[in-house]
Structures are given as C-alpha cells and as structure tokens.
Design a protein around this motif. Structure first.
Motif, PDB file in Angstrom:
ATOM      1  N   PRO A 164      53.950 -20.524 -71.626  1.00 53.12           N
ATOM      2  CA  PRO A 164      52.558 -19.340 -71.238  1.00 53.12           C
ATOM      3  C   PRO A 164      52.233 -19.377 -70.339  1.00 53.12           C
ATOM      4  CG  PRO A 164      52.434 -21.655 -73.386  1.00 53.12           C
ATOM      5  CD  PRO A 164      54.317 -21.764 -71.803  1.00 53.12           C
ATOM      6  N   LEU A 165      51.885 -17.825 -69.752  1.00 48.61           N
ATOM      7  CA  LEU A 165      51.496 -16.962 -68.651  1.00 48.61           C
ATOM      8  C   LEU A 165      50.069 -17.880 -69.043  1.00 48.61           C
ATOM      9  CD1 LEU A 165      52.569 -15.227 -67.816  1.00 48.61           C
ATOM     10  CD2 LEU A 165      51.110 -13.552 -68.148  1.00 48.61           C
ATOM     11  N   GLY A 166      49.899 -17.961 -67.629  1.00 47.68           N
ATOM     12  CA  GLY A 166      48.896 -18.809 -66.893  1.00 47.68           C
ATOM     13  C   GLY A 166      47.597 -18.340 -66.321  1.00 47.68           C
ATOM     14  N   ALA A 196      49.507  -9.975 -68.768  1.00 48.65           N
ATOM     15  CA  ALA A 196      48.617 -10.446 -67.959  1.00 48.65           C
ATOM     16  C   ALA A 196      47.350  -9.986 -68.002  1.00 48.65           C
ATOM     17  CB  ALA A 196      49.039 -10.362 -66.284  1.00 48.65           C
ATOM     18  N   LEU A 197      47.682  -8.825 -68.538  1.00 48.09           N
ATOM     19  CA  LEU A 197      46.041  -8.415 -68.563  1.00 48.09           C
ATOM     20  C   LEU A 197      45.303  -8.116 -70.099  1.00 48.09           C
ATOM     21  CD1 LEU A 197      47.111  -4.247 -67.438  1.00 48.09           C
ATOM     22  CD2 LEU A 197      45.669  -5.862 -66.565  1.00 48.09           C
ATOM     23  N   LEU A 198      46.568  -8.749 -71.152  1.00 45.68           N
ATOM     24  CA  LEU A 198      46.288  -8.666 -72.276  1.00 45.68           C
ATOM     25  C   LEU A 198      45.802  -9.993 -73.084  1.00 45.68           C
ATOM     26  CD1 LEU A 198      49.584  -7.801 -74.633  1.00 45.68           C
ATOM     27  CD2 LEU A 198      46.689  -7.066 -75.099  1.00 45.68           C
ATOM     28  N   ASN A 261      51.161 -26.515 -63.523  1.00 48.11           N
ATOM     29  CA  ASN A 261      51.635 -26.727 -65.104  1.00 48.11           C
ATOM     30  C   ASN A 261      51.036 -26.295 -65.729  1.00 48.11           C
ATOM     31  OD1 ASN A 261      51.338 -28.237 -68.052  1.00 48.11           O
ATOM     32  ND2 ASN A 261      53.156 -29.239 -66.880  1.00 48.11           N
ATOM     33  N   ALA A 262      51.364 -25.347 -66.831  1.00 49.20           N
ATOM     34  CA  ALA A 262      50.141 -24.758 -67.623  1.00 49.20           C
ATOM     35  C   ALA A 262      48.948 -25.929 -68.729  1.00 49.20           C
ATOM     36  CB  ALA A 262      50.700 -23.548 -68.730  1.00 49.20           C
ATOM     37  N   SER A 263      49.140 -26.545 -69.016  1.00 56.02           N
ATOM     38  CA  SER A 263      48.466 -27.024 -69.782  1.00 56.02           C
ATOM     39  C   SER A 263      47.504 -27.745 -69.122  1.00 56.02           C
ATOM     40  CB  SER A 263      49.571 -28.183 -70.480  1.00 56.02           C
ATOM     41  OG  SER A 263      49.847 -29.313 -69.425  1.00 56.02           O
ATOM     42  N   GLU A 270      48.180 -18.327 -73.176  1.00 54.89           N
ATOM     43  CA  GLU A 270      48.612 -18.046 -73.938  1.00 54.89           C
ATOM     44  C   GLU A 270      48.996 -18.703 -75.181  1.00 54.89           C
ATOM     45  OE1 GLU A 270      51.276 -13.928 -72.387  1.00 54.89           O
ATOM     46  OE2 GLU A 270      51.940 -15.813 -72.473  1.00 54.89           O
ATOM     47  N   THR A 271      47.882 -18.222 -76.508  1.00 54.30           N
ATOM     48  CA  THR A 271      48.540 -19.709 -77.166  1.00 54.30           C
ATOM     49  C   THR A 271      49.560 -19.580 -78.803  1.00 54.30           C
ATOM     50  OG1 THR A 271      46.416 -17.707 -78.449  1.00 54.30           O
ATOM     51  CG2 THR A 271      45.725 -19.393 -77.602  1.00 54.30           C
ATOM     52  N   SER A 272      50.026 -19.742 -79.207  1.00 52.11           N
ATOM     53  CA  SER A 272      51.314 -19.326 -79.624  1.00 52.11           C
ATOM     54  C   SER A 272      51.293 -18.483 -80.809  1.00 52.11           C
ATOM     55  CB  SER A 272      51.339 -20.578 -80.687  1.00 52.11           C
ATOM     56  OG  SER A 272      50.205 -21.184 -81.070  1.00 52.11           O
ATOM     57  N   ASP A 273      49.587 -17.989 -81.528  1.00 51.59           N
ATOM     58  CA  ASP A 273      50.075 -16.729 -82.392  1.00 51.59           C
ATOM     59  C   ASP A 273      48.777 -16.045 -81.521  1.00 51.59           C
ATOM     60  OD1 ASP A 273      46.948 -17.871 -81.513  1.00 51.59           O
ATOM     61  OD2 ASP A 273      46.416 -17.939 -83.455  1.00 51.59           O
ATOM     62  N   SER A 274      49.694 -15.727 -80.764  1.00 51.14           N
ATOM     63  CA  SER A 274      49.222 -14.629 -79.786  1.00 51.14           C
ATOM     64  C   SER A 274      50.185 -13.277 -80.007  1.00 51.14           C
ATOM     65  CB  SER A 274      49.174 -14.369 -78.183  1.00 51.14           C
ATOM     66  OG  SER A 274      50.066 -14.978 -77.772  1.00 51.14           O
TER      67      SER A 274
END
Length: 325
Positions: A164-166, A196-198, A261-263, A270-274
């Motif tokens: 996930p991009l953070g 990143a922009l999204l 760490n992203a979390s 980013e979410t898994s359904d993005s």
C-alpha cells in the motif's frame, strides 16, 4: 629331678594343647575365610551375570534406536530433485519472501536461487535475455510500461502481493488541517505518481481529470483548493527527505527500508478494493511463453500458499498485503 621332669612334661603337654587349640582356631579361621571367598566369588559371578544381562538389554535398546532412526531418516528423505528456479528480486520485501519459500519448494524437489538487484531495470533484462527464469519485484503497471518503452516480452505468471502506498507526515501531521501552500513530495515515475495523486484525491485534497485515471500527472489536477505544491522526486529519495516536506507519498518497499510501517505510521493508505491496488499488485514476471513451465507454476503456487501469506502478514504487519484473486 623328678619334679623338674614332671614340670617339663606338664609344660610340654600344655604347650601341645595350646598349639592344638591354636591350630583349631586357625583352621576355623581358614574355613571362614574360604567360605567368605566363596561367597564373594558367587556374588561376583552374579554381578557378572547382571552386567551381562544389562549389556544385552542396552544392545537391544541401541538396536531399536538405530532401527527407529533409520525409519525417521527414510521419512525425511528429500524429494527427488526436479531442478533449479532462478529468480531476480529486490531485497525488501521480495527477496525476504522468496527466502521463506525456499524450504517449501525444496519439499517439492525444487531448488530456488535468488539474486538480489538494487534497480528496476536489470531484473527485467536478465529475464528477457533468458539468463534467469523469473523476477519478483514489480507491479503489473510498471511491467506493462517497461514492455512498451523497451520492446521486451514479459508477462505476469501470478499476482502475489501489494504494498500500500501511504501518505506520511513530515512537518505536518493532520491531513484534515493541511495549510494552504503545503508541500507534498510524490514519486516522479509515471506509474507511481499517478498512484500517489489518486490516493490524495481519495483524501479529498485534490480533484483529477476523470479521463486521466492511472496515467494521471500533476497536469491533470483540476481542483487544488489548498494550493498544494507538489515536489516530484525519485521514489527511493523521498523517505530520506521526509522532514523537508509537509507530507510525502511513499512506496511500500521504500517505506519498509526506511523503518516506516504503512499500517502504523501512514496517515492514509490505499485500500484493497481501490483501482490503484488492482493496477499495482506485485507479480512474478517471466518471458512470454514460460508462464506455464512446471517450475514457474510451482513457484507461484508456493508464493500464494497459506504458509507464505502468514509469513507476509506476521512479518510486515500491513506494509505488505497478500493479494487475493
């Protein structure tokens, strides 16, 4: 004279009696000693018999242990060798995940050889040339872009994970209170800049031209209410420059290398359904035509196994996420 003779005779008789008595005692002592020696001899014989029995028992146990060990050795006999799979990878997290896959592939008879690279060019070139069987370092969008730009013939053999991009805090730590004119660092390569922009658009900070999609650049920003200034940098440089900016968007692998760490450290991910995750899932890539090779299929199957999924989840705690088809 007679008196003296009688005295001598009596003395002789007494002496003889004493000697006889002593002889009797000595004989009795000798007899007792003989009996003691016999008893000791018998006891020693019994001890020898006991030791012999124990030795026999130990020999029997040793034989049983040897038999059990032999049976165990048969049970642990390595699988018949099927060959070697060579894979090019970047260090974190790809080479680490591959290291966890080594024993699982060995159980199936495959030897996995991993060569680490520090750039995004050579891993594709060595697969295109046939020098290596596969690589594991890139997402599908980068792969497609690489093929288009360099005329290579690489394809995905399997989708394994996404990073996930953070958006990470720098000088500021509250996206909802972002100041006008804030500076945000974003990756300067085509695919990751759009990503990143999204993500920033999902947070309501900007609006993009809907036709731009995963090809968006800063030129496709149609609304920027906070007059944010975007600074484009090489993705690997951003973590080192984080404190120079108000916020920064950092790739998952570079965040890991920087101890982020992203979390837990990112303000948004980013979410898994993005749409981005679907386009930026990391893959095992091979030269076109090799995706169904037995070794490649074995590699992909192991990397998507429950054992590797657990390794990813336990090791990276949300900074790397197994991809579910």
């Amino acid at each position: 004279m007679k008196k003296r003779t009688v005295s001598l005779i009596l003395t002789a008789l007494l002496t003889a009696g004493l000697l006889a008595a002593c002889g009797s005692d000595a004989a009795q002592t000798k007899t007792a000693e003989s009996q003691t020696a016999a008893a000791e001899s018998q006891e020693a014989s019994q001890e020898d018999q006991t030791a012999s029995s124990e030795s026999t028992a130990e020999a029997t146990v040793s034989t049983e242990d040897t038999a059990q060990a032999a049976e165990g050795a048969d049970a642990e006999t390595p699988a018949e060798s099927k060959g070697t799979i060579t894979v090019a990878a970047t260090s974190v997290p790809h080479a680490e995940i591959l290291a966890a896959a080594v024993p699982l592939l060995a159980e199936q008879g495959w030897t996995l050889e991993v060569t680490e690279f520090t750039d995004y060019i050579m891993p594709n070139e060595v697969v295109e040339s046939g020098e290596m069987d596969a690589n594991y370092f890139q997402h599908i969008t980068y792969l497609e872009s690489f093929n288009e730009e360099r005329g290579t013939h690489l394809v995905s053999a399997g989708k394994i994970h996404y990073e996930p991009l953070g958006i990470y805090p720098g000088k500021q730590s509250d996206l909802s209170a972002i100041t006008d004119g804030a500076e945000i660092a974003v990756p300067n390569d085509t695919t990751n800049e759009a990503r990143a922009l999204l993500l920033l658009q999902e947070q309501g900070l900007i609006t993009l031209d809907p036709d731009a999609g995963i090809n968006a650049t800063v030129n496709d920003i149609t609304d920027n209410p906070h007059n944010i200034s975007f600074v484009e940098l090489a993705a690997e440089q951003i973590p080192r420059s984080l404190q120079d900016f108000d916020f920064a968007v950092i790739n998952g692998n570079y965040a890991l290398q920087a101890g982020l760490n992203a979390s837990t450290d990112a303000l948004a991910v980013e979410t898994s359904d993005s749409e981005a995750v679907q386009r930026y899932v990391n893959v095992v890539a091979v030269k076109e035509g090799n995706e169904n090779n037995e070794g490649i299929q074995a590699l992909v199957s192991v990397l998507k196994s429950d054992e590797i999924k657990k390794f990813i989840e336990d090791t990276y705690q949300g900074s790397v996420v197994p991809y579910e088809d």
